[in-house]
Design a protein around this motif. Structure first.
Motif, PDB file in Angstrom:
ATOM      1  N   ALA A 244      36.366 -49.604 -12.242  1.00  0.00           N
ATOM      2  CA  ALA A 244      35.877 -50.568 -11.243  1.00  0.00           C
ATOM      3  C   ALA A 244      36.351 -51.977 -11.602  1.00  0.00           C
ATOM      4  O   ALA A 244      36.722 -52.771 -10.727  1.00  0.00           O
ATOM      5  N   ASN A 245      36.361 -52.299 -12.900  1.00  0.00           N
ATOM      6  CA  ASN A 245      36.876 -53.604 -13.340  1.00  0.00           C
ATOM      7  C   ASN A 245      38.353 -53.765 -13.008  1.00  0.00           C
ATOM      8  O   ASN A 245      38.774 -54.791 -12.485  1.00  0.00           O
ATOM      9  N   TYR A 246      39.149 -52.745 -13.341  1.00  0.00           N
ATOM     10  CA  TYR A 246      40.592 -52.842 -13.076  1.00  0.00           C
ATOM     11  C   TYR A 246      40.856 -52.953 -11.566  1.00  0.00           C
ATOM     12  O   TYR A 246      41.763 -53.659 -11.139  1.00  0.00           O
ATOM     13  N   ILE A 249      40.204 -56.489 -10.549  1.00  0.00           N
ATOM     14  CA  ILE A 249      41.144 -57.474 -11.095  1.00  0.00           C
ATOM     15  C   ILE A 249      42.533 -57.313 -10.482  1.00  0.00           C
ATOM     16  O   ILE A 249      43.176 -58.299 -10.115  1.00  0.00           O
ATOM     17  N   PHE A 250      42.998 -56.073 -10.359  1.00  0.00           N
ATOM     18  CA  PHE A 250      44.402 -55.847  -9.998  1.00  0.00           C
ATOM     19  C   PHE A 250      44.622 -55.361  -8.563  1.00  0.00           C
ATOM     20  O   PHE A 250      45.749 -55.351  -8.095  1.00  0.00           O
ATOM     21  N   ASN A 251      43.594 -54.909  -7.893  1.00  0.00           N
ATOM     22  CA  ASN A 251      43.739 -54.336  -6.556  1.00  0.00           C
ATOM     23  C   ASN A 251      44.911 -53.339  -6.521  1.00  0.00           C
ATOM     24  O   ASN A 251      45.832 -53.463  -5.724  1.00  0.00           O
ATOM     25  N   ALA A 277      33.336 -46.131  -6.241  1.00  0.00           N
ATOM     26  CA  ALA A 277      32.898 -46.334  -4.858  1.00  0.00           C
ATOM     27  C   ALA A 277      31.596 -47.126  -4.804  1.00  0.00           C
ATOM     28  O   ALA A 277      31.371 -47.926  -3.885  1.00  0.00           O
ATOM     29  N   GLU A 278      30.771 -46.952  -5.817  1.00  0.00           N
ATOM     30  CA  GLU A 278      29.469 -47.601  -5.871  1.00  0.00           C
ATOM     31  C   GLU A 278      29.573 -49.048  -6.372  1.00  0.00           C
ATOM     32  O   GLU A 278      28.840 -49.916  -5.921  1.00  0.00           O
ATOM     33  N   ARG A 279      30.487 -49.281  -7.335  1.00  0.00           N
ATOM     34  CA  ARG A 279      30.453 -50.550  -8.064  1.00  0.00           C
ATOM     35  C   ARG A 279      31.585 -51.524  -7.799  1.00  0.00           C
ATOM     36  O   ARG A 279      31.427 -52.717  -8.044  1.00  0.00           O
ATOM     37  N   ALA A 280      32.749 -51.042  -7.392  1.00  0.00           N
ATOM     38  CA  ALA A 280      33.883 -51.960  -7.218  1.00  0.00           C
ATOM     39  C   ALA A 280      33.763 -52.695  -5.886  1.00  0.00           C
ATOM     40  O   ALA A 280      33.008 -52.289  -4.997  1.00  0.00           O
ATOM     41  N   LEU A 281      34.503 -53.789  -5.767  1.00  0.00           N
ATOM     42  CA  LEU A 281      34.433 -54.607  -4.566  1.00  0.00           C
ATOM     43  C   LEU A 281      35.283 -54.011  -3.449  1.00  0.00           C
ATOM     44  O   LEU A 281      36.365 -53.495  -3.684  1.00  0.00           O
ATOM     45  N   SER A 282      34.756 -54.152  -2.225  1.00  0.00           N
ATOM     46  CA  SER A 282      35.538 -53.835  -1.041  1.00  0.00           C
ATOM     47  C   SER A 282      36.381 -55.077  -0.737  1.00  0.00           C
ATOM     48  O   SER A 282      35.897 -56.192  -0.932  1.00  0.00           O
ATOM     49  N   PRO A 283      37.604 -54.988  -0.258  1.00  0.00           N
ATOM     50  CA  PRO A 283      38.300 -53.782   0.197  1.00  0.00           C
ATOM     51  C   PRO A 283      39.099 -53.052  -0.897  1.00  0.00           C
ATOM     52  O   PRO A 283      39.612 -51.974  -0.619  1.00  0.00           O
ATOM     53  N   ARG A 285      38.286 -51.299  -3.437  1.00  0.00           N
ATOM     54  CA  ARG A 285      37.803 -49.948  -3.748  1.00  0.00           C
ATOM     55  C   ARG A 285      38.161 -48.955  -2.649  1.00  0.00           C
ATOM     56  O   ARG A 285      38.213 -47.747  -2.890  1.00  0.00           O
ATOM     57  N   ASP A 286      38.384 -49.453  -1.443  1.00  0.00           N
ATOM     58  CA  ASP A 286      38.647 -48.555  -0.320  1.00  0.00           C
ATOM     59  C   ASP A 286      40.109 -48.103  -0.273  1.00  0.00           C
ATOM     60  O   ASP A 286      40.425 -47.110   0.375  1.00  0.00           O
ATOM     61  N   VAL A 287      40.983 -48.854  -0.922  1.00  0.00           N
ATOM     62  CA  VAL A 287      42.405 -48.490  -0.848  1.00  0.00           C
ATOM     63  C   VAL A 287      42.915 -47.797  -2.112  1.00  0.00           C
ATOM     64  O   VAL A 287      43.954 -47.141  -2.102  1.00  0.00           O
ATOM     65  N   VAL A 288      42.172 -47.932  -3.220  1.00  0.00           N
ATOM     66  CA  VAL A 288      42.678 -47.383  -4.482  1.00  0.00           C
ATOM     67  C   VAL A 288      42.599 -45.853  -4.489  1.00  0.00           C
ATOM     68  O   VAL A 288      41.652 -45.271  -3.944  1.00  0.00           O
ATOM     69  N   ARG A 289      43.606 -45.233  -5.072  1.00  0.00           N
ATOM     70  CA  ARG A 289      43.565 -43.785  -5.282  1.00  0.00           C
ATOM     71  C   ARG A 289      43.530 -43.508  -6.789  1.00  0.00           C
ATOM     72  O   ARG A 289      44.397 -44.008  -7.514  1.00  0.00           O
ATOM     73  N   ILE A 290      42.525 -42.765  -7.203  1.00  0.00           N
ATOM     74  CA  ILE A 290      42.353 -42.446  -8.626  1.00  0.00           C
ATOM     75  C   ILE A 290      42.808 -41.005  -8.822  1.00  0.00           C
ATOM     76  O   ILE A 290      42.175 -40.075  -8.324  1.00  0.00           O
ATOM     77  N   VAL A 291      43.948 -40.853  -9.499  1.00  0.00           N
ATOM     78  CA  VAL A 291      44.618 -39.541  -9.512  1.00  0.00           C
ATOM     79  C   VAL A 291      45.014 -39.126 -10.928  1.00  0.00           C
ATOM     80  O   VAL A 291      45.217 -39.970 -11.797  1.00  0.00           O
TER      81      VAL A 291
END
Ligand SMILES: [Zn+2]
Length: 319
Positions: A244-246, A249-251, A277-283, A285-291
């Motif tokens: 969530a921090n990364y 910071i980096f979007n 999804a709970e803690r990171a900032l929108s937008p 968090r909505d575009v990141v893919r964690i794979v």
């Protein structure tokens, strides 16, 4: 090319062609060696890989879990291995008689995943390699970001709990992501859970004398053991706090997770995604893919080979 991933407990040298096909793998376990023995081990593995393939090897790339000074090719400090103030690039180049390229293990993993893997073509990528420790790599604007002298992107040493446990090895900090969400931390939490729940698969494995380590936890979790799954979910949720921090910071477009622990797959990443999804900032968090890393536990070795390949290319272009 030969790519070498020098991990906290394992060394893998691969003979790799331009298309990233691996023609030979030389495995060594690295436990308890001193610096001279560790360098001997690396030389030996490279020689094995070199002897096993036909044709010339042009260069060797190393991914090492160290803080690196790229100006001098130095391994300045290493949290989980005895490598301190070693002129690694020059020493290896002299012993092997080949050009040597050197980078942090997280950086080379980020490189290969962005060039050929799970984040292919993305401009902004955060890479985490979770094994004995947690390595980090960043691709920003399409290129690996190394900081002023090459020692940057130590994402595993971001603090997520100021009063948390002491970090590992040579890190003086407390509550780093590595201290609470590495493979080492997974083994520790799983051992605690095994003691608390003797009737679980984990508890029975402990009673039978098995050493409770990450690989066993993952195996039991895949077999459906609830205690092993809880241990992975705990580590995954802590990972999510870090990610969530990364993300803020980096979007990034992608957060790619590799290293041995990623064998747990969604049992680890599911809880991490939920926390993001709970803690990171929108937008963001909505575009990141964690794979998961495409190259799994081999991303370090293949990344080191890619580093060598691109290094030779740059030299040829400059000549
Ligand atoms: Zn630390």
């Amino acid at each position: 090319m030969i790519g070498v991933d020098l991990g906290g407990t394992k060394l893998l040298a691969g003979a790799v062609d331009d298309g990233l096909h691996v023609h030979h793998r030389a495995h060594r376990s690295s436990r308890g060696e001193d610096q001279a023995e560790l360098l001997d081990l690396a030389v030996d593995a490279v020689q094995e890989a070199r002897a096993a393939v036909e044709g010339d090897v042009l260069a060797v790339g190393f991914g090492i879990p160290s803080l690196i000074d790229q100006r001098r090719g130095m391994a300045v400090m290493t949290v989980n291995l005895p490598l301190e103030n070693v002129p690694f690039r020059d020493v290896m180049s002299e012993r092997l008689g080949l050009p040597v390229f050197l980078d942090n293990d997280g950086n080379v993993a980020a490189l290969v995943e962005q060039r050929h893997g799970a984040a292919k073509g993305a401009q902004e990528v955060v890479m985490l390699t979770i094994g004995t420790g947690i390595g980090g790599g960043l691709v920003l604007g399409g290129e690996v970001y190394r900081g002023a002298i090459g020692a940057g992107a130590e994402l595993g040493h971001m603090v997520i709990d100021m009063d948390g446990p002491r970090c590992q090895g040579a890190c003086p900090n407390h509550g780093c992501l590595e201290a609470v969400a590495s493979g080492t931390a997974l083994g520790r939490e799983a051992l605690r859970i095994a003691h608390e729940r003797p009737d679980s698969g984990l508890g029975k494995a402990l009673a039978a004398g098995s050493e409770i380590r990450g690989a066993l936890v993952t195996e039991l979790a895949h077999d459906g053991d609830a205690a092993a799954r809880d241990a992975l979910a705990l580590i995954g949720s802590r990972l999510g706090v870090g990610i969530a921090n990364y993300v803020n910071i980096f979007n990034p477009e992608y957060v790619v997770v590799g290293g041995g622990v990623i064998a747990a797959g969604d049992l680890l990443l599911g809880p991490a995604r939920a926390v993001v999804a709970e803690r990171a900032l929108s937008p963001s968090r909505d575009v990141v893919r964690i794979v998961p890393a495409r190259f799994g536990a081999e991303s370090g070795m293949l990344g080191a080979a890619t580093l060598a390949l691109e290094g030779i290319g740059h030299r040829a272009a400059a000549a």
